[in-house]
Design a protein around this motif. Structure first.
Motif, mmCIF file in Angstrom:
data_model
loop_
_atom_site.group_PDB
_atom_site.id
_atom_site.type_symbol
_atom_site.label_atom_id
_atom_site.label_comp_id
_atom_site.label_asym_id
_atom_site.label_seq_id
_atom_site.Cartn_x
_atom_site.Cartn_y
_atom_site.Cartn_z
ATOM 1 N N ASN A 54 57.481 -1.834 -84.630
ATOM 2 C CA ASN A 54 58.835 -1.311 -84.917
ATOM 3 C C ASN A 54 59.300 -1.680 -86.320
ATOM 4 O O ASN A 54 60.316 -1.169 -86.784
ATOM 5 C CB ASN A 54 59.854 -1.856 -83.914
ATOM 6 N N TYR A 55 58.583 -2.598 -86.971
ATOM 7 C CA TYR A 55 58.990 -3.108 -88.275
ATOM 8 C C TYR A 55 57.866 -2.855 -89.282
ATOM 9 O O TYR A 55 56.967 -3.682 -89.438
ATOM 10 C CB TYR A 55 59.325 -4.603 -88.173
ATOM 11 N N SER A 59 59.456 -3.551 -94.778
ATOM 12 C CA SER A 59 60.800 -3.317 -94.236
ATOM 13 C C SER A 59 61.669 -4.564 -94.296
ATOM 14 O O SER A 59 61.189 -5.689 -94.345
ATOM 15 C CB SER A 59 60.724 -2.823 -92.788
ATOM 16 N N ARG A 60 62.957 -4.295 -94.316
ATOM 17 C CA ARG A 60 63.993 -5.350 -94.253
ATOM 18 C C ARG A 60 64.962 -4.895 -93.180
ATOM 19 O O ARG A 60 65.654 -3.894 -93.344
ATOM 20 C CB ARG A 60 64.704 -5.463 -95.601
ATOM 21 N N THR A 61 65.029 -5.629 -92.066
ATOM 22 C CA THR A 61 65.831 -5.222 -90.917
ATOM 23 C C THR A 61 66.899 -6.268 -90.623
ATOM 24 O O THR A 61 66.579 -7.445 -90.448
ATOM 25 C CB THR A 61 64.940 -5.032 -89.666
ATOM 26 N N LEU A 63 69.230 -7.896 -88.103
ATOM 27 C CA LEU A 63 69.328 -8.068 -86.645
ATOM 28 C C LEU A 63 70.714 -8.640 -86.344
ATOM 29 O O LEU A 63 70.909 -9.851 -86.378
ATOM 30 C CB LEU A 63 68.213 -8.992 -86.147
ATOM 31 N N VAL A 69 68.027 -11.632 -90.675
ATOM 32 C CA VAL A 69 67.353 -10.544 -91.374
ATOM 33 C C VAL A 69 65.856 -10.783 -91.217
ATOM 34 O O VAL A 69 65.388 -11.921 -91.311
ATOM 35 C CB VAL A 69 67.781 -10.445 -92.859
ATOM 36 N N TYR A 71 62.088 -9.681 -92.518
ATOM 37 C CA TYR A 71 61.280 -9.043 -93.553
ATOM 38 C C TYR A 71 59.846 -8.937 -93.057
ATOM 39 O O TYR A 71 59.314 -9.877 -92.461
ATOM 40 C CB TYR A 71 61.269 -9.884 -94.837
ATOM 41 N N HIS A 72 59.208 -7.796 -93.330
ATOM 42 C CA HIS A 72 57.787 -7.654 -93.051
ATOM 43 C C HIS A 72 57.102 -7.479 -94.394
ATOM 44 O O HIS A 72 57.237 -6.455 -95.050
ATOM 45 C CB HIS A 72 57.526 -6.456 -92.149
#
Length: 139
Positions: A54-55, A59-61, A63, A69, A71-72
């Motif tokens: 999902n990531y 990406s920077r998601t 939550l 936050v 990071y992948h």
């Protein structure tokens, strides 16, 4: 036997001094409480945030439920808490930085302090992959 009665002026002077003293003590108590603030020690939790797929890479998601936050990167996953280390407010993303709405502390994308009053960086959170392939964040 002589009884001393307070004049009206003396009575008002006494009451005003008493009220000012009380206000000063209350203010002093509030200052001591402010200076003695320690970050609340919330109970440690493991939060399943779903499959790693999902990531996507790069990406920077944000939550918002945690708040953190994620990071992948090429090196794997990195999670940073969005709780300000000054007084525990939730910081808000602003461009590539995070800003505390309470007292104006600024942090870079890795959580390092750019501007106080916060003195400590945002906390890094531990991430693990569960047996089902889901990412689990330890708060």
């Amino acid at each position: 036997m002589k009884i001393n009665l307070l004049s009206r002026r003396d009575f008002l002077r006494l009451i005003s001094k008493a009220l000012l003293s009380l206000a000063g003590l209350i203010g002093l108590g509030m200052i001591v409480r402010f200076l003695d603030y320690t970050e609340p020690s919330a109970s440690k939790q493991k939060i399943d945030i779903g499959p790693a797929s999902n990531y996507p890479l790069g990406s920077r998601t944000i939550l918002t439920d945690i708040p953190a936050v994620l990071y992948h990167t090429q090196d794997g996953f990195l999670a940073i808490s969005l709780i300000c280390t000054h007084l525990g407010c939730t910081v808000a993303p602003q461009d590539s930085q995070f800003v505390c709405p309470c007292h104006g502390s600024k942090f870079d994308s890795t959580g390092k302090v750019l501007r106080g009053p916060a003195e400590k960086p945002l906390n890094s959170l531990t991430i693990e992959t569960g047996s089902n392939g889901n990412l689990i964040i330890h708060t």
